[in-house]
Design an enzyme around this catalytic site. Structure first.
Site, PDB file in Angstrom:
ATOM      1  N   LYS A 121       0.859  -1.187   0.000  1.00 35.73           N
ATOM      2  CA  LYS A 121       0.000   0.000   0.000  1.00 35.73           C
ATOM      3  C   LYS A 121       0.895   1.238   0.000  1.00 35.73           C
ATOM      4  O   LYS A 121       1.607   1.492   0.970  1.00 35.73           O
ATOM      5  CB  LYS A 121      -0.932  -0.005   1.210  1.00 35.73           C
ATOM      6  CG  LYS A 121      -2.037   1.023   1.060  1.00 35.73           C
ATOM      7  CD  LYS A 121      -3.161   0.788   2.027  1.00 35.73           C
ATOM      8  CE  LYS A 121      -4.292   1.752   1.786  1.00 35.73           C
ATOM      9  NZ  LYS A 121      -5.110   1.970   2.957  1.00 35.73           N
ATOM     10  N   GLU A 221     -13.279  -0.170   1.857  1.00 33.90           N
ATOM     11  CA  GLU A 221     -12.137   0.340   2.624  1.00 33.90           C
ATOM     12  C   GLU A 221     -12.547   1.513   3.518  1.00 33.90           C
ATOM     13  O   GLU A 221     -13.342   2.343   3.108  1.00 33.90           O
ATOM     14  CB  GLU A 221     -11.050   0.864   1.671  1.00 33.90           C
ATOM     15  CG  GLU A 221     -10.544  -0.123   0.641  1.00 33.90           C
ATOM     16  CD  GLU A 221      -9.570   0.543  -0.326  1.00 33.90           C
ATOM     17  OE1 GLU A 221      -8.944   1.551   0.043  1.00 33.90           O
ATOM     18  OE2 GLU A 221      -9.437   0.059  -1.459  1.00 33.90           O
ATOM     19  N   SER A 222     -11.943   1.573   4.696  1.00 33.54           N
ATOM     20  CA  SER A 222     -12.045   2.700   5.643  1.00 33.54           C
ATOM     21  C   SER A 222     -13.360   2.724   6.438  1.00 33.54           C
ATOM     22  O   SER A 222     -14.443   2.519   5.884  1.00 33.54           O
ATOM     23  CB  SER A 222     -11.889   4.054   4.940  1.00 33.54           C
ATOM     24  OG  SER A 222     -10.606   4.179   4.379  1.00 33.54           O
TER      25      SER A 222
END
Length: 265
Positions: A121, A221-222
């Site tokens: 990442k 994501e998140s």
């Protein structure tokens, strides 16, 4: 585009120029001949099945621009093993050094002690970083649609596949999604965090998933903090769930992964 994203990309490009001088592409390429790690099967690890409906990508992340230092007792190898023990299907390793306190070396360190696929990442803008990802032990890597032109995104996806790896293409809105699909992305990550304001829109997956072709792998994501959220996002079509900060703030990481993936007993 976000000022913070611009700053990170600018710093990334400056670092790249230095690394290309210190470790030329030919040297990096030669090092691949001694690479003991062949890329793992990422798609199988991330695709939701009846037996394993909630695929977890657990993130090894020391800090972030918006939150600062997230975990003090930070040992990537210990964290990676704890994640795998808890049932994580893949690991995301932040390698950006300035804003996230990451390091490329973490990939090789974690790779030796775990058996699940690793995501590099970072803010990837150049083929050099893709060869680096492979040389350091990644199985797939992050490409941020907002940070790249359509032409750049397509070239980087193709080059990643040429080296036997996969790309997780991160999107934040419909424009990004169009870019990702037209560039040939197979794994699409929907980031609920707005890169400009850092605000969360947990409805973003629900808005964008219906627009994604059926044969794609979808990663939410998140902002994912509990099993109920995972179930809800799975219901709207997510295969996998990338979770970093929530896990990094827990004392018992193994238990946190189990609770998120299977629900609390």
């Amino acid at each position: 585009m976000a000022q913070i994203l611009d700053d990170i990309i600018k710093k990334t490009k400056e670092d790249l120029e230095k690394r290309k001088v210190d470790y030329p592409l030919e040297w990096l390429g030669r090092s691949l001949a001694y690479n003991p790690f062949a890329p793992k099967d990422v798609k199988t690890a991330l695709k939701s099945t009846k037996e394993n409906p909630y695929r977890i990508i657990a993130e090894i992340k020391k800090a972030s621009p918006s939150k600062g230092l997230i975990r003090k007792d930070f040992d990537p190898m210990v964290i990676g093993q704890a994640y795998e023990k808890g049932g994580a299907d893949s690991l995301s390793i932040l390698t950006e050094p300035h804003f996230f306190k990451g390091d490329k070396e973490y990939l090789g360190m974690v790779r030796r002690y775990t058996s699940i696929p690793l995501l590099r990442k970072d803010f990837i803008v150049d083929k050099y970083q893709i060869i680096e990802a492979l040389a350091f032990g990644a199985d797939y890597l992050l490409l941020i649609a907002k940070a790249l032109t359509r032409k750049e995104l397509k070239e980087l996806i193709n080059y990643t596949r040429h080296l036997g790896m996969e790309a997780l293409v991160e999107i934040h809105d419909k424009k990004d999604l169009t870019k990702a699909i037209s560039s040939g992305a197979d794994i699409i990550g929907i980031n609920h965090r707005n890169l400009e304001t850092f605000e969360m829109d947990m409805q973003l997956s629900e808005k964008l998933i219906p627009l994604i072709p059926k044969n794609k792998i979808i990663v939410a994501e998140s902002g994912i903090k509990d099993h109920e959220m995972v179930k809800e996002l799975s219901r709207v079509g997510a295969d996998a769930f990338l979770v970093g900060e929530h896990f990094m703030r827990q004392d018992d990481i193994t238990k946190a992964v189990k609770d998120l993936k299977y629900g609390k007993e």
